[in-house]
Write a protein that holds these residues in place. Structure first.
Motif, short mmCIF file in Angstrom:
data_model
loop_
_atom_site.label_atom_id
_atom_site.label_comp_id
_atom_site.label_asym_id
_atom_site.label_seq_id
_atom_site.Cartn_x
_atom_site.Cartn_y
_atom_site.Cartn_z
N ASP A 125 65.26 100.87 13.35
CA ASP A 125 66.19 99.65 13.03
C ASP A 125 66.19 99.42 11.77
O ASP A 125 65.04 99.00 11.16
CB ASP A 125 66.01 98.50 14.08
CG ASP A 125 66.19 98.91 15.55
OD1 ASP A 125 67.24 99.54 15.82
OD2 ASP A 125 65.47 98.43 16.40
N ARG A 126 67.22 99.39 10.84
CA ARG A 126 67.11 99.06 9.75
C ARG A 126 67.16 97.25 9.52
O ARG A 126 67.67 96.45 10.08
CB ARG A 126 68.54 99.19 8.99
CG ARG A 126 68.57 99.27 7.46
CD ARG A 126 69.73 100.08 6.85
NE ARG A 126 69.67 99.93 5.48
CZ ARG A 126 70.69 100.35 4.81
NH1 ARG A 126 71.51 101.29 5.36
NH2 ARG A 126 70.42 100.12 3.41
N VAL A 127 66.04 96.93 8.59
CA VAL A 127 66.04 95.55 8.63
C VAL A 127 66.32 94.89 7.21
O VAL A 127 66.32 93.73 6.95
CB VAL A 127 64.39 95.12 9.02
CG1 VAL A 127 64.13 95.70 10.28
CG2 VAL A 127 63.53 95.87 7.94
N ASP A 128 66.69 95.74 6.18
CA ASP A 128 67.10 95.27 5.06
C ASP A 128 68.54 94.78 4.88
O ASP A 128 69.18 95.17 5.97
CB ASP A 128 66.86 96.26 3.74
CG ASP A 128 67.87 97.47 3.90
OD1 ASP A 128 68.88 97.56 3.49
OD2 ASP A 128 67.46 98.23 5.07
N ARG A 129 68.93 94.01 3.95
CA ARG A 129 70.05 93.25 3.94
C ARG A 129 71.23 94.22 3.11
O ARG A 129 72.25 93.88 2.90
CB ARG A 129 70.09 92.00 3.28
CG ARG A 129 69.18 91.27 4.02
CD ARG A 129 69.34 89.66 3.55
NE ARG A 129 68.39 88.95 4.38
CZ ARG A 129 68.92 87.93 5.16
NH1 ARG A 129 69.84 87.47 5.27
NH2 ARG A 129 67.58 87.28 5.84
N ARG A 130 70.85 95.52 3.26
CA ARG A 130 71.82 96.52 2.34
C ARG A 130 72.32 96.03 0.95
O ARG A 130 73.54 96.23 0.90
CB ARG A 130 72.83 97.06 3.39
CG ARG A 130 72.23 97.56 4.84
CD ARG A 130 73.41 97.48 5.79
NE ARG A 130 73.09 97.64 7.09
CZ ARG A 130 73.01 98.49 7.77
NH1 ARG A 130 73.85 99.73 7.49
NH2 ARG A 130 72.42 98.70 8.85
N ASP A 131 71.46 95.19 0.27
CA ASP A 131 72.02 94.77 -0.90
C ASP A 131 71.16 95.23 -2.20
O ASP A 131 71.01 94.45 -3.16
CB ASP A 131 71.88 93.20 -0.96
CG ASP A 131 70.72 92.84 -0.55
OD1 ASP A 131 69.67 93.75 -0.54
OD2 ASP A 131 70.21 91.58 -0.73
N ALA A 132 70.74 96.52 -2.15
CA ALA A 132 69.90 97.14 -3.27
C ALA A 132 70.53 96.90 -4.57
O ALA A 132 71.69 97.29 -4.77
CB ALA A 132 69.41 98.31 -3.00
N GLU A 133 69.82 96.54 -5.64
CA GLU A 133 70.45 96.31 -7.02
C GLU A 133 69.45 96.69 -8.10
O GLU A 133 68.04 96.61 -7.76
CB GLU A 133 70.86 95.07 -7.33
CG GLU A 133 70.32 93.81 -7.24
CD GLU A 133 70.71 92.48 -7.35
OE1 GLU A 133 70.06 91.56 -8.03
OE2 GLU A 133 72.00 92.42 -7.14
N VAL A 134 69.82 97.07 -9.18
CA VAL A 134 68.78 97.55 -10.36
C VAL A 134 68.84 96.47 -11.43
O VAL A 134 70.03 95.94 -11.67
CB VAL A 134 69.27 98.69 -10.71
CG1 VAL A 134 68.37 99.38 -11.99
CG2 VAL A 134 69.41 99.89 -9.58
#
Length: 163
Positions: free
Chosen positions: A79-88
């Motif tokens: 189950d994916r638990v991150d908020r799908r908001d990766a940024e650099v």
């Protein structure tokens, strides 16, 4: 050039080749471009935390770019638990997670593009409280090891989600 005119043909060629070689060594060579490498992460690989982290941070040795979905944080059941908001920002890729992740083990799988556009990937685990085991008996560490053997960090995410 007057000096070169007085030399025999073979000597002249050797002198010119020597000068060209010296020029290439002095001005024309550049170091081979290396690919991005993960320098550190927070939480660190194999860390055992007392409470949920606020975010996942991946620090690289050079600027990278990341596409949507290229940083994943999963529990051992896939189950994916991150908020799908990766940024650099500069050399750091950040992904947020809920403030209250439950105790257990998590896989961080990432894929970024180096400054030279070469894709680089990896995966690691961390735990909150007591480490957990997947429903098929695999630990997060086993999933990442299997993934690293295939040289693809995101393969861990596929392995976990196929359980």
């Amino acid at each position: 050039m007057r000096r070169l005119a007085g030399l025999t043909g073979v000597r002249r060629v050797l002198v010119v080749m020597g000068l060209l070689s010296a020029a290439v060594l002095a001005f024309g060579s550049s170091p081979a471009s290396a690919h991005a490498a993960l320098e550190s992460s927070s939480p660190a690989a194999n860390a055992q935390l007392d409470s949920s982290p606020e975010r996942i941070e991946l620090r690289f040795n050079e600027p990278v770019s990341v596409a949507s979905g290229d940083v994943r944080v999963l529990d051992v059941d896939g189950d994916r638990v991150d908020r799908r908001d990766a940024e650099v920002t500069d050399l750091t890729v950040t992904a947020t997670v809920p403030a209250s992740l439950p105790d257990g083990s998590y896989v961080v799988a990432w894929r970024v593009a180096s400054a030279d556009a070469h894709p680089v990937s990896g995966a690691y685990t961390f735990s909150i409280g007591t480490p957990s085991v997947a429903t098929n008996g695999a630990t997060a560490e086993e999933l990442v090891a299997r993934s690293n053997d295939r040289d693809s960090g995101l393969q861990a995410a596929v392995d976990v989600s196929n359980m």
